[in-house]
Design an enzyme around this catalytic site. Structure first.
Site, PDB file in Angstrom:
ATOM      1  N   HIS A 131       2.644  -3.316   6.794  1.00  0.00           N
ATOM      2  CA  HIS A 131       1.642  -2.263   6.564  1.00  0.00           C
ATOM      3  C   HIS A 131       1.650  -1.288   7.731  1.00  0.00           C
ATOM      4  CE1 HIS A 131      -0.672  -4.463   3.344  1.00  0.00           C
ATOM      5  NE2 HIS A 131       0.125  -5.412   3.803  1.00  0.00           N
ATOM      6  N   GLU A 173       1.042  -4.931  10.922  1.00  0.00           N
ATOM      7  CA  GLU A 173       0.601  -3.539  10.981  1.00  0.00           C
ATOM      8  C   GLU A 173       1.508  -2.875  11.997  1.00  0.00           C
ATOM      9  OE1 GLU A 173      -1.714  -2.233   9.133  1.00  0.00           O
ATOM     10  OE2 GLU A 173      -2.661  -4.027   8.297  1.00  0.00           O
ATOM     11  N   HIS A 214       0.875  -1.167   0.000  1.00  0.00           N
ATOM     12  CA  HIS A 214       0.000   0.000   0.000  1.00  0.00           C
ATOM     13  C   HIS A 214       0.916   1.222   0.000  1.00  0.00           C
ATOM     14  CE1 HIS A 214      -3.364  -2.647   1.826  1.00  0.00           C
ATOM     15  NE2 HIS A 214      -3.534  -2.495   0.527  1.00  0.00           N
TER      16      HIS A 214
HETATM   17 ZN    ZN Z   1      -1.879  -1.921   4.058  1.00  0.00          ZN
END
Ligand code: ZN
Length: 664
Positions: A264, A343, A163
């Protein structure tokens, strides 16, 4: 190493092109019950990582905004912090800042990696595994004591920044590279890791997204929704996927990763498979214990991971929110690779002055997680006679998830939590071997397997088309085009057989009738490349089917690489048929099926020798005696039937025996 926009004038130009794709906007959606999240998943809304018990962040188009409002969700646009900070960095180039405080843009990241490769040529190998939509290289840094060589060592990968606006992992992976290479030879831990592991680090899977300040790639696609999915898109093919996704898939196929993670930001949690199918519902993989164990290894090594709102700092993917087409499930389901989603920070694009602190917090977790690749059971699987590596199925009793060794060296790595297990190695045509192993609290137990050929296979009749033609077993063909031998796509040797070249609403079949003399099985390898089954209906459109005596036993559609099928067969006369058939409409892949290496059930190939039925009329009489006498006198004859006493010579003794058998 600062964010210098001036150096990126050509990229700005590309950016101008990409904004033509309407950018989805960040919203907060409120709901009353956690199960309402599934309604959003069903709408294919791009949920972001942030979620509480009554709200979630998402990226939506204007149309989606209206639809969600009408479903009685409370929805509102919220500031996109990552976007705002990205714009700010673009405005203020801060040439004087300490490199550790700054994000590396594409040019700086490339320079950084090239410098490492130049300065540490003995332990690094930098390569690009492809290009992004906008033509940026997809860099991968390999760190190993023998970079570029496939050693008998486990392969590990970190992938960051898929991302584009989730930037922390991108920087952390650069720091990790630097920490590892600069510690080689003087820091024991770094040295051990590099000597015993083949480490691959991909700092950015979405360089265009980073450069454009966007979650998406330059085609506006969320790369973590673009992989094959066991529930919604079970076709392990690169067709129809983004260049970045294709590159990672092909790279993973070339390597043989055992453990990996993708990084992420937007939350603070270690998230593990499965990611689907239903939001808010725990979806355990067969290796749930292992995934909890390795996720906790990461979370426990972080000073503050448990503060992210998740129990112990970890979560099952689907229980948090369902994702379809995510990378972690693909790695596990198809690639024998245990992958989790990290994350690493609640703020997606934090101020660069927070990067040193983030590195402090995540360095130990990243190292501990990497070291997990050395736990479990491992070994090498070889043929007992030749010593050649074998591509076996490694299975663990009680865990419904087989893994495969690296085909080049035959080395396998089965990650397991500490405990005692029964492990088996099986290869088609070999006798399966099993062993009981005890996996220690830390580290691994070694279990090699040397397999011997199954005597059944050693004696079996095999049709492998290696003459380049169909054998004289009596093959028949039907349909609009005949099957034919093919020397371009083979399972083994030089030839396979391929279905005939047919059009819509046509079929092509090959069949064989065999007199099976005892109960056994028929096995063959097949490959299919055609239209998939319906993703929702499961309907078959174009497919390969296998029939025994006119009954369809099984069928296959989509992209399926060479794989073994085995079916039991009873004694008696049976017809075996392979049919490739197409309906109207869609054509996909190579639009064909292949079959190779058919291991036939036990069949009567030669009539029994020594019967005395020289003329083959199924009666022994004086005519056979005459023929036998002439045979001895020099005429051509069928020695097999004439050699009554099976002493490998046809002589007067055989005549005596034949005459006596007729008289009796
Ligand atoms: Zn992500």
């Amino acid at each position: 190493m600062v964010y210098k926009i001036k150096r990126l004038f050509f990229i700005s130009l590309l950016f101008a092109v990409s904004v033509a794709i309407s950018e989805k906007k960040l919203v907060e959606i409120k709901f009353n019950d956690i199960t309402d999240v599934q309604k959003l998943v069903d709408l294919n809304i791009d949920l972001d990582h942030h979620r509480t018990f009554n709200s979630v962040h998402a990226f939506v188009s204007n149309g989606e905004f209206d639809i969600i409002s009408k479903l009685n969700f409370e929805i509102e646009y919220i500031p996109n912090q990552a976007r705002i900070y990205y714009e700010e960095l673009k405005e203020n180039t801060q040439n004087s800042r300490n490199p550790m405080e700054d994000y590396h843009n594409y040019v700086e990241l490339t320079d950084f990696l090239e410098d490492i490769a130049t300065n540490y040529p003995d332990i690094t190998h930098l390569k690009s595994i492809g290009q992004s939509v906008q033509g940026r290289e997809l860099w991968v840094m390999e760190i190993s004591d023998n970079p570029g060589t496939n050693e008998i060592e486990p392969e590990f990968k970190y992938v960051a920044n898929m991302h584009g606006d989730e930037t922390v992992g991108r920087e952390l992976s650069l720091y990790l590279i630097e920490w590892l290479v600069s510690g080689y030879g003087n820091n024991q831990r770094a040295t051990d890791l590099i000597n015993n592991t083949d480490i691959f680090i991909m700092p950015t899977m979405n360089p265009d997204g980073f450069e454009n300040g966007s979650r998406y790639n330059a085609n506006g696609v969320d790369l973590n929704r673009d992989f094959p999915d066991q529930f919604s898109d079970p076709n392990n093919t690169t067709m129809g996927r983004q260049p970045e996704t294709r590159a990672v898939m092909e790279w993973s196929w070339d390597q043989h990763f055992v453990l990996s993670a993708n990084m992420h930001t937007g939350a603070l949690v270690a998230n593990y498979p499965f990611d689907g199918p239903n939001s808010g519902v725990y979806s355990a993989s067969p290796d749930d214990d292992l995934f909890v164990h390795i996720s906790l290894a990461y979370a426990d090594a972080h000073p503050d991971m448990a503060s992210g709102g998740f129990s112990n700092g970890i979560t099952n993917g689907a229980q948090w929110y369902a994702v379809s087409g995510g990378m972690q499930d693909w790695n596990y389901v198809w690639e024998s690779d245990c992958d989790i989603t990290l994350e690493q920070n609640e703020v997606k694009f934090p101020n660069s002055n927070q990067l040193p602190g983030l590195w402090e917090d995540h360095r130990e977790p990243m190292l501990v997680y990497l070291e997990e690749v050395h736990d479990g059971v491992r070994g090498v699987i070889t043929d007992i006679d030749s010593g050649e590596p074998l591509n076996a199925n490694i299975s663990i009793q009680g865990i419904d998830h087989d893994i495969f060794p690296d085909p080049e060296n035959g080395d396998y790595y089965r990650l397991l939590t500490p405990g005692t297990y029964t492990i088996s190695a099986s290869v088609f045509g070999y006798l399966t071997e099993s062993a009981t192993v005890t996996v220690p609290i830390t580290g691994y137990v070694e279990q090699n397997f040397t397999l011997s050929l199954d005597p059944w296979l050693a004696e079996a009749e095999i049709e492998d088309f290696e003459e380049g033609i169909f054998s004289d077993l009596g093959w028949g063909f039907d349909g609009s085009a005949n099957w034919a031998t093919d020397n371009t796509v083979v399972f083994e040797g030089n030839y396979s057989v391929k279905s005939g070249n047919i059009n819509e609403n046509e079929e092509s079949s090959m069949s064989i009738e065999l007199d099976v003399i005892e109960d056994g099985q028929i096995s063959f390898y097949k490959k299919v490349s055609c239209e998939s089954t319906g993703s929702v209906t499961g309907n078959y459109y174009d497919y390969l089917a296998f029939f025994i005596d006119g009954v369809e036993i099984d069928k296959w559609a989509g992209e399926i690489d060479w794989s073994l099928e085995s079916f039991p067969v009873n004694a008696g006369i049976h017809t075996f048929k392979w049919l490739f058939i197409k309906d109207g409409g869609v054509t996909s892949g190579s639009d064909a099926a292949w079959v190779d290496y058919i291991v036939l059930p036990p069949i009567s190939t030669n009539e029994e020798c020594g019967s005395g039925d020289i003329n083959g009329d199924e009666i022994n009489n004086v005519l056979d005696v005459v023929l036998l006498v002439n045979c001895i006198l020099g005429s051509e004859c069928e020695t097999c039937q004439a050699d009554i006493n099976q002493d490998e010579t046809v002589n007067v003794l055989d005549v005596v025996l034949l005459v006596n058998s007729i008289l009796n």
